[in-house]
Design a protein around this motif. Structure first.
Motif, PDB file in Angstrom:
ATOM      1  N   ARG A  50     -10.700  32.385  46.180  1.00  0.00           N
ATOM      2  CA  ARG A  50     -11.260  33.592  47.030  1.00  0.00           C
ATOM      3  C   ARG A  50      -9.108  32.789  48.036  1.00  0.00           C
ATOM      4  O   ARG A  50      -9.660  34.245  48.522  1.00  0.00           O
ATOM      5  CB  ARG A  50     -12.105  33.788  47.193  1.00  0.00           C
ATOM      6  CG  ARG A  50     -12.675  33.598  46.367  1.00  0.00           C
ATOM      7  CD  ARG A  50     -13.596  35.481  45.541  1.00  0.00           C
ATOM      8  NE  ARG A  50     -14.011  35.366  44.627  1.00  0.00           N
ATOM      9  CZ  ARG A  50     -14.473  35.573  43.366  1.00  0.00           C
ATOM     10  NH1 ARG A  50     -13.889  34.387  42.739  1.00  0.00           N
ATOM     11  NH2 ARG A  50     -14.910  35.875  42.645  1.00  0.00           N
ATOM     12  N   HIS A  51      -9.770  31.993  48.506  1.00  0.00           N
ATOM     13  CA  HIS A  51      -8.349  31.630  49.218  1.00  0.00           C
ATOM     14  C   HIS A  51      -7.518  31.494  48.920  1.00  0.00           C
ATOM     15  O   HIS A  51      -6.864  31.074  49.677  1.00  0.00           O
ATOM     16  CB  HIS A  51      -9.083  29.788  49.215  1.00  0.00           C
ATOM     17  CG  HIS A  51     -10.431  29.820  50.211  1.00  0.00           C
ATOM     18  ND1 HIS A  51     -11.752  28.764  50.095  1.00  0.00           N
ATOM     19  CD2 HIS A  51     -11.425  30.915  52.059  1.00  0.00           C
ATOM     20  CE1 HIS A  51     -12.562  29.297  50.341  1.00  0.00           C
ATOM     21  NE2 HIS A  51     -12.441  30.369  51.634  1.00  0.00           N
ATOM     22  N   ASP A  52      -6.637  31.865  48.203  1.00  0.00           N
ATOM     23  CA  ASP A  52      -5.853  31.672  47.871  1.00  0.00           C
ATOM     24  C   ASP A  52      -5.303  33.090  47.131  1.00  0.00           C
ATOM     25  O   ASP A  52      -4.262  33.910  47.655  1.00  0.00           O
ATOM     26  CB  ASP A  52      -4.799  31.095  45.741  1.00  0.00           C
ATOM     27  CG  ASP A  52      -5.337  29.377  46.207  1.00  0.00           C
ATOM     28  OD1 ASP A  52      -4.921  29.041  47.086  1.00  0.00           O
ATOM     29  OD2 ASP A  52      -5.488  29.482  45.517  1.00  0.00           O
ATOM     30  N   PHE A  53      -6.152  34.191  46.583  1.00  0.00           N
ATOM     31  CA  PHE A  53      -6.403  35.505  46.226  1.00  0.00           C
ATOM     32  C   PHE A  53      -5.774  36.021  47.727  1.00  0.00           C
ATOM     33  O   PHE A  53      -5.464  37.261  47.529  1.00  0.00           O
ATOM     34  CB  PHE A  53      -7.906  35.843  45.577  1.00  0.00           C
ATOM     35  CG  PHE A  53      -8.090  37.722  45.815  1.00  0.00           C
ATOM     36  CD1 PHE A  53      -6.682  37.724  44.449  1.00  0.00           C
ATOM     37  CD2 PHE A  53      -7.879  38.097  46.824  1.00  0.00           C
ATOM     38  CE1 PHE A  53      -6.753  39.247  44.383  1.00  0.00           C
ATOM     39  CE2 PHE A  53      -8.209  39.733  46.570  1.00  0.00           C
ATOM     40  CZ  PHE A  53      -7.921  40.108  45.414  1.00  0.00           C
ATOM     41  N   ALA A  54      -6.325  35.588  48.858  1.00  0.00           N
ATOM     42  CA  ALA A  54      -6.608  36.564  50.069  1.00  0.00           C
ATOM     43  C   ALA A  54      -5.065  36.523  50.474  1.00  0.00           C
ATOM     44  O   ALA A  54      -4.556  37.959  50.778  1.00  0.00           O
ATOM     45  CB  ALA A  54      -8.066  35.784  50.552  1.00  0.00           C
ATOM     46  N   PRO A  55      -4.589  35.167  50.605  1.00  0.00           N
ATOM     47  CA  PRO A  55      -2.985  35.366  51.438  1.00  0.00           C
ATOM     48  C   PRO A  55      -1.772  36.016  50.205  1.00  0.00           C
ATOM     49  O   PRO A  55      -0.970  36.391  51.008  1.00  0.00           O
ATOM     50  CB  PRO A  55      -2.527  33.775  51.400  1.00  0.00           C
ATOM     51  CG  PRO A  55      -3.702  33.693  50.432  1.00  0.00           C
ATOM     52  CD  PRO A  55      -4.399  33.864  50.603  1.00  0.00           C
ATOM     53  N   MET A  56      -2.343  36.075  49.024  1.00  0.00           N
ATOM     54  CA  MET A  56      -1.959  37.260  47.823  1.00  0.00           C
ATOM     55  C   MET A  56      -1.878  37.554  48.254  1.00  0.00           C
ATOM     56  O   MET A  56      -0.280  38.909  47.781  1.00  0.00           O
ATOM     57  CB  MET A  56      -2.326  36.322  46.739  1.00  0.00           C
ATOM     58  CG  MET A  56      -1.116  36.852  45.742  1.00  0.00           C
ATOM     59  SD  MET A  56      -1.316  36.487  43.668  1.00  0.00           S
ATOM     60  CE  MET A  56      -1.188  34.443  43.266  1.00  0.00           C
ATOM     61  N   LEU A  57      -3.102  38.420  48.281  1.00  0.00           N
ATOM     62  CA  LEU A  57      -3.234  39.982  48.228  1.00  0.00           C
ATOM     63  C   LEU A  57      -2.647  40.695  49.590  1.00  0.00           C
ATOM     64  O   LEU A  57      -1.753  41.886  49.484  1.00  0.00           O
ATOM     65  CB  LEU A  57      -4.588  39.923  48.317  1.00  0.00           C
ATOM     66  CG  LEU A  57      -5.426  42.072  48.361  1.00  0.00           C
ATOM     67  CD1 LEU A  57      -4.662  42.593  47.179  1.00  0.00           C
ATOM     68  CD2 LEU A  57      -6.202  41.852  48.695  1.00  0.00           C
ATOM     69  N   ALA A  58      -3.007  39.875  50.438  1.00  0.00           N
ATOM     70  CA  ALA A  58      -2.106  40.509  51.893  1.00  0.00           C
ATOM     71  C   ALA A  58      -0.229  40.405  51.373  1.00  0.00           C
ATOM     72  O   ALA A  58       0.160  41.154  52.323  1.00  0.00           O
ATOM     73  CB  ALA A  58      -2.739  39.241  52.865  1.00  0.00           C
ATOM     74  N   THR A  59       0.167  39.424  50.798  1.00  0.00           N
ATOM     75  CA  THR A  59       1.085  39.347  50.840  1.00  0.00           C
ATOM     76  C   THR A  59       1.875  40.184  50.359  1.00  0.00           C
ATOM     77  O   THR A  59       2.578  41.168  50.518  1.00  0.00           O
ATOM     78  CB  THR A  59       2.149  38.325  50.705  1.00  0.00           C
ATOM     79  OG1 THR A  59       1.606  36.547  51.147  1.00  0.00           O
ATOM     80  CG2 THR A  59       3.716  38.119  49.885  1.00  0.00           C
ATOM     81  N   ILE A  60       1.402  40.877  49.043  1.00  0.00           N
ATOM     82  CA  ILE A  60       1.702  41.836  48.191  1.00  0.00           C
ATOM     83  C   ILE A  60       1.479  43.544  49.208  1.00  0.00           C
ATOM     84  O   ILE A  60       2.524  44.063  49.131  1.00  0.00           O
ATOM     85  CB  ILE A  60       1.141  41.852  47.293  1.00  0.00           C
ATOM     86  CG1 ILE A  60       1.222  40.856  46.078  1.00  0.00           C
ATOM     87  CG2 ILE A  60       1.267  43.473  46.378  1.00  0.00           C
ATOM     88  CD1 ILE A  60       0.513  40.737  44.946  1.00  0.00           C
ATOM     89  N   VAL A  61       0.019  43.911  50.387  1.00  0.00           N
ATOM     90  CA  VAL A  61       0.272  44.733  50.466  1.00  0.00           C
ATOM     91  C   VAL A  61       1.364  45.070  51.868  1.00  0.00           C
ATOM     92  O   VAL A  61       1.370  45.878  51.935  1.00  0.00           O
ATOM     93  CB  VAL A  61      -0.901  44.425  50.678  1.00  0.00           C
ATOM     94  CG1 VAL A  61      -1.800  45.944  51.798  1.00  0.00           C
ATOM     95  CG2 VAL A  61      -2.459  45.406  49.448  1.00  0.00           C
TER      96      VAL A  61
END
Length: 590
Positions: A403-414
């Motif tokens: 989840r710690h990797d998912f959060a910055p990835m999703l935030a970067t995309i959005v």
């Protein structure tokens, strides 16, 4: 030259060409020349298309594909990296330069060249001072999310050329709204060319080579023709425009491209322009380096070669400096071109220099043939190239893994899709660093016990182990520093408070590589509080450098317990009967 030679020394460290050039022979020349021909065929339409994406005249893409390749061949260390214009850097260039100049003006072209020059000098300075580690601030999830979002924005931005309408915007929302408003003005002839070129180029990627193999061509010949797919699309669309007089029917074409070699001049940059481009130049430098070095390392590993990251900074920086001096714009190593260069047999960076020669010849003699090239075809080339970079499945993989990797990835995309590329990458980096600090402030500490029949100690929550109520063994799985010192202190004291019969605490320091002053003060506080309760503090498996630093602080002189070489030795000394029984595998109650 299938394996790397020993690390060059002296002047060859700064000029790698002096190293591999000594072993250059006719066979290597042939391999490099064949690879250069293939990459040149691929690069001509790509350089035109990416210049279009950057908001620049197509000829600027050719200029950025000549001298920068020669500079990298002299200073770079990768044997297969193909430097030149790429989609993501072109998008970043458009976003940065459009803030300070109007697309289509001479000022815009000058600003793009200045951006390349500034980026190049930054990269060279980073290399000279060995600061390549700065690129580590861009984690893989952030880069993956950024490239995915950028790919979607780039693909959407090219739809206006495929539809033949006027539209704009720097975010997916802006581009989408603009396209919807302009949809009624779609030019059917432009749409036909754009769709046909897009479908053909997608088919070329997966279907052309097998089709040619079925017709009897060898695997090598079929692969060579398939890589020339974009050139086939360019030639066919030019013929269609000329034969059907489509320019008179509203189909936009590239138009006149000045023939000749790049002009050599220093872009005149005012102080205000310099300050405006400073942050984008740094961002382009770091992103370009990360993309380039990732490709270079991947390809080098396949041949058991190696690259020198800090020298790669200098090589990439030199390429951007000469791009700025020769009317180009920022460049970096492209994934698709580099893979083609590698597969085609390139053995040294000289292949890039030969590619530059091919692009120079094209600039001199082929530009008149590109006058009737539909912009829709170039847009189709970009769409097909960037959609291969889009990896939305990475979100699911990141969610499953961390989840710690998912959060910055999703935030970067959005954020990239909604607010622009610069905001997206900054958001990803800031969130990644914030999550890193949050994780390091919560160190993993395990209460451990002895695995019966062994001398190993494991987490009591995961294994059936033997413990002693008089001895508390704690394994600290991170270095101790100011961010986690207080959490470590609280954990130890809470565990001690829950054990009234406790006489010894052993800190197993296997994973501790460093203890800073804040953590040292916490250890001293822990020791004094334990001593006030009649409990001794012991250390085990302390690494040499950590021991040396503790000794300089006089902490070890005042330690109320002992320092043991291994955790097993500690337990033998503090709980001999129980430990010997556990080692023999005998039943023992905690």
């Amino acid at each position: 030259m299938t394996t790397s030679a020993k690390r060059p020394t002296g002047l060859a460290r700064v000029l790698p060409i002096l190293d591999w050039g000594r072993r250059y022979d006719a066979r290597t020349f042939t391999s490099d020349l064949v690879a250069a021909v293939i990459v040149t065929i691929m690069l001509i339409p790509q350089s035109l298309a990416y210049a279009l994406l950057a908001g620049l005249p197509p000829v600027v893409g050719l200029y950025a594909s000549i001298l920068p390749l020669v500079a990298y061949a002299i200073f770079g260390t990768s044997r297969a990296l193909a430097v030149g214009p790429v989609a993501v850097i072109s998008l970043l260039t458009a976003a940065a330069v459009s803030e300070v100049a109007t697309p289509g003006t001479a000022e815009y072209v000058v600003a793009a060249a200045a951006l390349a020059l500034m980026s190049g000098f930054m990269l060279v300075l980073l290399g000279v001072f060995r600061l390549g580690f700065i690129a580590n601030l861009l984690s893989h999830p952030v880069i993956s999310g950024f490239i995915t979002a950028s790919g979607l924005i780039i693909a959407a931005s090219q739809l206006k050329h495929i539809l033949g309408v006027q539209a704009g915007g720097h975010t997916l929302v802006e581009v989408g709204a603009s396209l919807l408003a302009a949809l009624p003005q779609t030019n059917p002839w432009t749409l036909a060319i754009g769709v046909a070129a897009t479908v053909f180029l997608f088919w070329v990627r997966s279907g052309l080579k097998p089709a040619l193999r079925r017709l009897g061509l060898s695997d090598y010949a079929a692969g060579l023709v398939a890589r020339g797919g974009p050139v086939i699309a360019v030639a066919a669309s030019i013929l269609a425009v000329v034969a059907l007089d489509l320019q008179e029917k509203g189909v936009a074409v590239v138009g006149a491209i000045p023939a000749g070699l790049p002009p050599l001049s220093l872009p005149m940059v005012e102080t205000s322009l310099f300050l405006s481009l400073l942050a984008p130049a740094l961002l382009i430098s770091v992103i370009g380096f990360v993309e380039s070095v990732s490709v270079a390392q991947t390809l080098a590993a396949k041949r058991r070669q190696s690259i020198v990251p800090n020298q790669e900074l200098i090589g990439l920086g030199a390429a951007n400096v000469v791009s700025g001096f020769s009317g180009g714009y920022p460049v970096t190593g492209g994934f698709a071109r580099s893979v083609v260069n590698f597969d085609a047999g390139a053995e040294t960076p000289a292949a890039g220099a030969y590619t530059a020669l091919g692009i120079a010849l094209a600039s001199l003699f082929l530009t008149p043939l590109l006058h009737h090239l539909p912009i829709a075809t170039l847009a189709a080339t970009i769409v097909v190239a960037v959609l291969s970079l889009v990896d939305l499945g990475a979100l699911k993989r990141a969610w499953t893994y961390s989840r710690h990797d998912f959060a910055p990835m999703l935030a970067t995309i959005v954020v990239t899709l909604g607010f622009g590329v610069e905001a997206g990458i900054v958001t990803g980096v800031v969130l990644s660093i914030a999550l890193l600090l949050w994780r390091t402030s919560r160190p993993h500490i395990a209460v451990v016990g002895q695995v019966p029949g062994t001398e190993h100690f494991r987490n009591v929550k995961r294994h059936a182990v033997v413990t002693d109520e008089r001895v508390l063994s704690l394994r600290i799985d991170e270095s101790l520093h100011f961010a986690n010192a207080r959490a470590t202190e609280e954990f130890v004291l809470e565990e001690v408070a829950a054990r009234p019969a406790l006489a010894h605490v052993v800190l197993q320091c296997t994973a501790i590589n460093e203890i800073d002053m804040s953590a040292l003060e916490s250890l001293e506080l822990i020791m004094h509080r334990l001593d006030a309760q009649g409990i001794a503090l012991h250390l085990s498996e302390v690494k040499g450098p950590v021991t040396d630093r503790l000794a300089r602080s006089r902490f070890l002189e005042h330690l109320t317990g002992r320092v043991f070489l291994t955790q097993h030795q500690a337990m033998l000394a503090l709980s001999p009967t129980l430990t010997r029984a556990a080692t023999r595998g005998e039943s023992a109650a905690a």
